[in-house]
Design an enzyme around this catalytic site. Structure first.
Site, PDB file in Angstrom:
ATOM      1  N   HIS A  70      -4.133   7.491 -11.181  1.00  0.00           N
ATOM      2  CA  HIS A  70      -2.961   7.769 -11.684  1.00  0.00           C
ATOM      3  C   HIS A  70      -2.359   6.430 -12.063  1.00  0.00           C
ATOM      4  O   HIS A  70      -1.110   6.202 -12.985  1.00  0.00           O
ATOM      5  CB  HIS A  70      -1.800   8.526 -10.735  1.00  0.00           C
ATOM      6  CG  HIS A  70      -1.423   7.564  -9.331  1.00  0.00           C
ATOM      7  ND1 HIS A  70      -1.714   7.774  -8.186  1.00  0.00           N
ATOM      8  CD2 HIS A  70      -0.219   6.620  -9.595  1.00  0.00           C
ATOM      9  CE1 HIS A  70      -1.146   6.881  -7.434  1.00  0.00           C
ATOM     10  NE2 HIS A  70      -0.331   6.338  -8.452  1.00  0.00           N
ATOM     11  N   ASP A 115      -8.012  11.016  -7.059  1.00  0.00           N
ATOM     12  CA  ASP A 115      -7.161  10.019  -7.551  1.00  0.00           C
ATOM     13  C   ASP A 115      -7.877   8.772  -7.318  1.00  0.00           C
ATOM     14  O   ASP A 115      -7.448   7.691  -6.492  1.00  0.00           O
ATOM     15  CB  ASP A 115      -5.773  10.189  -6.911  1.00  0.00           C
ATOM     16  CG  ASP A 115      -4.708   9.329  -7.480  1.00  0.00           C
ATOM     17  OD1 ASP A 115      -5.165   8.691  -8.684  1.00  0.00           O
ATOM     18  OD2 ASP A 115      -3.682   9.128  -6.891  1.00  0.00           O
ATOM     19  N   SER A 213       0.544   1.936  -4.669  1.00  0.00           N
ATOM     20  CA  SER A 213      -0.678   2.823  -5.101  1.00  0.00           C
ATOM     21  C   SER A 213      -2.071   2.133  -5.593  1.00  0.00           C
ATOM     22  O   SER A 213      -1.811   0.963  -5.949  1.00  0.00           O
ATOM     23  CB  SER A 213      -0.190   3.527  -6.414  1.00  0.00           C
ATOM     24  OG  SER A 213       0.873   4.404  -6.075  1.00  0.00           O
TER      25      SER A 213
END
Length: 256
Positions: A70, A115, A213
């Site tokens: 992402h 992801d 992330s």
């Protein structure tokens, strides 16, 4: 950044990587790149000129970096760079341009399943005491519940708070998959077998957060997770959610 569920509910999973709300380490302390030489800062630019730290990554070898899908999803490859070998998010070390970003073919931008992505640098990452390839969990890596794991990154030090210029780390624990799945099901979110939950369950105060992330979750020095998403940061009821690296061991090997 680690994505907030509020953004996902609005359908913004693809754009969040830059993010409006990047994730950072909550409840931890400062550390140095020499303690975590396998982590890199991923730098993003909205205009192609000014870059800032927006996600984390993990060195696989001297040309490939593992991260969350992402983060770069939907972006031109020249919008991202890799800073290796620095304790600091926006200075020091070596900065590398990219010539390829490979997103997992089954990445789901809505649920954040699968992801995971691999970035390829245009120049070699020089290995030294501040930059080293990571040990990656294999397909049969056995990771039990309530195991001590460590997260590192430059993300926010509290939900919605400022990011950290200096690298930070925090100790958390693996969370039972069924428990994590049940907690998130109560708010309409899906935790799949490709995901790994971690945090301080029913206590809170420690977690990955916006800006973390794509960064690593370590178990005994082995990368077992890639920071992905969560309900805000460091909540007692809702653990952080990582991509479970062992589920992608073959794909990582074949694409790096």
């Amino acid at each position: 950044m680690r994505l907030f569920l509020a953004l996902l509910a609005l359908g913004f999973a693809a754009v969040a990587a830059v993010p409006a709300y990047p994730q950072r380490i909550v409840g931890g302390s400062t550390t140095t790149i020499q303690q975590y030489p396998t982590i890199v800062a991923l730098l993003f630019s909205r205009n192609g000129n000014t870059f800032f730290q927006a996600c984390g990554g993990i060195i696989l070898n001297n040309r490939n970096v593992l991260t969350a899908a992402h983060c770069p999803h939907g972006d031109a490859v020249n919008r991202w760079r890799v800073r290796s070998g620095s304790t600091y998010a926006n200075s020091g070390g070596a900065v590398h341009n990219l010539n390829r970003v490979r997103i997992h073919p089954n990445f789901n931008r809505r649920t954040l399943d699968n992801d995971i992505a691999i970035m390829r640098t245009t120049s070699n990452i020089a290995f030294n005491n501040a930059a080293q390839p990571a040990r990656i969990a294999g397909a049969n890596y056995n990771l039990g519940d309530n195991q001590v794991v460590w997260a590192a990154g430059w993300g926010a030090i509290r939900s919605g708070g400022p990011s950290s210029e200096q690298l930070r780390h925090v100790q958390v624990w693996t969370v039972n998959q069924a428990t994590c799945r049940s907690r998130y099901a109560s708010i309409g979110r899906s935790v799949t077998d490709n995901m790994l939950c971690s945090g301080w369950l029913d206590v809170g105060g420690r977690d990955q957060c916006q800006g973390d992330s794509g960064g690593p979750l370590y178990h005994n020095g082995v990368v077992v997770g890639v920071c992905s998403w969560g309900e805000e940061c460091a909540l007692a009821r809702f653990p952080g959610v990582n991509a479970r690296v062992s589920r992608f061991a073959n794909w990582i090997r074949n694409n790096s």
